[in-house]
Design a protein around this motif. Sequence first.
Motif, short mmCIF file in Angstrom:
data_model
loop_
_atom_site.label_atom_id
_atom_site.label_comp_id
_atom_site.label_asym_id
_atom_site.label_seq_id
_atom_site.Cartn_x
_atom_site.Cartn_y
_atom_site.Cartn_z
N THR A 110 0.78 -1.24 0.00
CA THR A 110 0.00 0.00 0.00
C THR A 110 0.80 1.28 0.00
O THR A 110 0.52 2.21 -0.76
CB THR A 110 -0.94 0.01 1.23
N ARG A 111 1.82 1.39 0.86
CA ARG A 111 2.47 2.68 1.05
C ARG A 111 3.85 2.52 1.68
O ARG A 111 4.18 1.43 2.18
CB ARG A 111 1.61 3.56 1.96
N PRO A 112 4.66 3.61 1.69
CA PRO A 112 5.95 3.56 2.38
C PRO A 112 5.75 3.49 3.89
O PRO A 112 4.63 3.63 4.40
CB PRO A 112 6.62 4.90 1.98
N GLN A 113 6.83 3.30 4.62
CA GLN A 113 6.75 3.28 6.07
C GLN A 113 6.29 4.64 6.59
O GLN A 113 6.46 5.67 5.94
CB GLN A 113 8.11 2.95 6.67
N TYR A 114 5.70 4.62 7.78
CA TYR A 114 5.20 5.85 8.38
C TYR A 114 6.35 6.73 8.84
O TYR A 114 7.36 6.24 9.37
CB TYR A 114 4.30 5.53 9.58
N ASP A 115 6.17 8.03 8.66
CA ASP A 115 7.11 9.00 9.20
C ASP A 115 6.99 8.98 10.72
O ASP A 115 5.88 8.85 11.26
CB ASP A 115 6.80 10.39 8.66
N LEU A 116 8.09 9.11 11.43
CA LEU A 116 8.07 8.96 12.88
C LEU A 116 7.83 10.26 13.63
O LEU A 116 7.77 10.26 14.86
CB LEU A 116 9.37 8.31 13.36
N SER A 117 7.67 11.36 12.92
CA SER A 117 7.36 12.63 13.58
C SER A 117 5.90 12.61 14.07
O SER A 117 5.01 12.23 13.31
CB SER A 117 7.56 13.80 12.62
N PRO A 118 5.65 13.02 15.31
CA PRO A 118 4.26 13.05 15.81
C PRO A 118 3.36 14.00 15.03
O PRO A 118 2.14 13.89 15.10
CB PRO A 118 4.43 13.53 17.26
N LEU A 119 3.96 14.93 14.26
CA LEU A 119 3.18 15.96 13.58
C LEU A 119 2.78 15.56 12.16
O LEU A 119 2.06 16.33 11.49
CB LEU A 119 3.96 17.27 13.54
N THR A 120 3.22 14.41 11.68
CA THR A 120 2.91 14.03 10.30
C THR A 120 1.89 12.88 10.26
O THR A 120 0.70 13.11 10.48
CB THR A 120 4.19 13.66 9.55
N ASP A 121 2.34 11.67 9.99
CA ASP A 121 1.41 10.55 9.84
C ASP A 121 0.60 10.29 11.10
O ASP A 121 -0.60 9.99 11.04
CB ASP A 121 2.16 9.28 9.45
N ALA A 122 1.23 10.37 12.25
CA ALA A 122 0.53 10.13 13.52
C ALA A 122 -0.64 11.10 13.68
O ALA A 122 -1.75 10.71 14.04
CB ALA A 122 1.49 10.25 14.70
N ASN A 123 -0.40 12.37 13.41
CA ASN A 123 -1.43 13.38 13.54
C ASN A 123 -2.56 13.15 12.53
O ASN A 123 -3.75 13.26 12.86
CB ASN A 123 -0.83 14.77 13.34
N THR A 124 -2.20 12.80 11.30
CA THR A 124 -3.20 12.56 10.26
C THR A 124 -4.12 11.40 10.63
O THR A 124 -5.35 11.49 10.47
CB THR A 124 -2.50 12.25 8.92
N ILE A 125 -3.55 10.32 11.15
CA ILE A 125 -4.35 9.16 11.53
C ILE A 125 -5.28 9.50 12.69
O ILE A 125 -6.47 9.11 12.69
CB ILE A 125 -3.42 7.99 11.90
N LEU A 126 -4.79 10.21 13.68
CA LEU A 126 -5.62 10.58 14.82
C LEU A 126 -6.78 11.48 14.40
O LEU A 126 -7.92 11.33 14.89
CB LEU A 126 -4.77 11.27 15.88
#
Length: 301
Positions: A110-126
């Motif tokens: 599906t996609r590359p690994q998630y970026d580990l910054s709390p402000l990128t992928d983590a924030n988008t998912i939340l």
Amino acid sequence: MATEDQIVKKLAELKLADTPANRKIAIKELGGAADTQATSLEQLLTQIGTNGQQSGANYLAGYGYPSRVVVTTAEGVPVNPEDYKTGGGGGSGRRTIYTGPFLVEDGIVTRPQYDLSPLTDANTILLELIKDPTQYKYYTNLLQTRGYYGNSKPSTNRVDSVDRSAMAEFLNNVANANGVTYKTAFQILEGTPQVQSSGKKAPSVRVTSPDDLKVVFRKASTDLLGYEIDDATAKKFAETYRQLEIQEGQRQAAGGVFESAAAPSTVAEKQILKQFQPEAQSFATGNLASIMDARIKALGA
């Protein structure tokens, strides 16, 4: 007692994910006791699910990507054909296994690994999860009971920094480590034990900056091939090396004796010599000829 094939087929009929809880449901549907162990512990740890998921025990053991059965690749995902292999039995039992660094969901790379910054992928998912408050509460509580909030608690009806940090750590330790998207990673997390108290935080893993790793790889390619490798290849090397670091961190957290990951320059050299062997040999031969020529001329001076 239900066989493995019967259980897998029943899960597919019921449209259920392959988790220990859902296996009990499938066994019960097949007429067996709900608490019957369908497979041995070893089989459960290595069980391949059609959606690419695996028991969370693989994550806890920290031995890298699980085997992920795939049926296709999402458009635009630059996979390497060498990251696929065939496994299983003959005929309809043959399966395509993906072993590369991209993430799998429902049998799709599906996609590359998630970026580990709390402000990128983590924030988008939340922000996506909080659209359904009940869903948001369930998954943030799941993260808390598995230790990702440490001494803190999930926020109520909003996304705060503590939630982003917990999600980023989960994406690193479970999703990226198992090579699956966050949805499958949540299923893995559901199969792991709760921590004894909210004060026991899940282990963090420090990884090297991908930009630094790409510099190392480009330098190694220049030394061994005579030219800089392209950015896509350098990026793949960085992702692969960060995966090695995640594995090392998990083994360290588990305790006991473990082998440290090799230095980036060492891994880069091995990777280039393996992937570009003919070019590397040709370049080395050319360099040797130049060196010998220079030495011969020096003798005659």
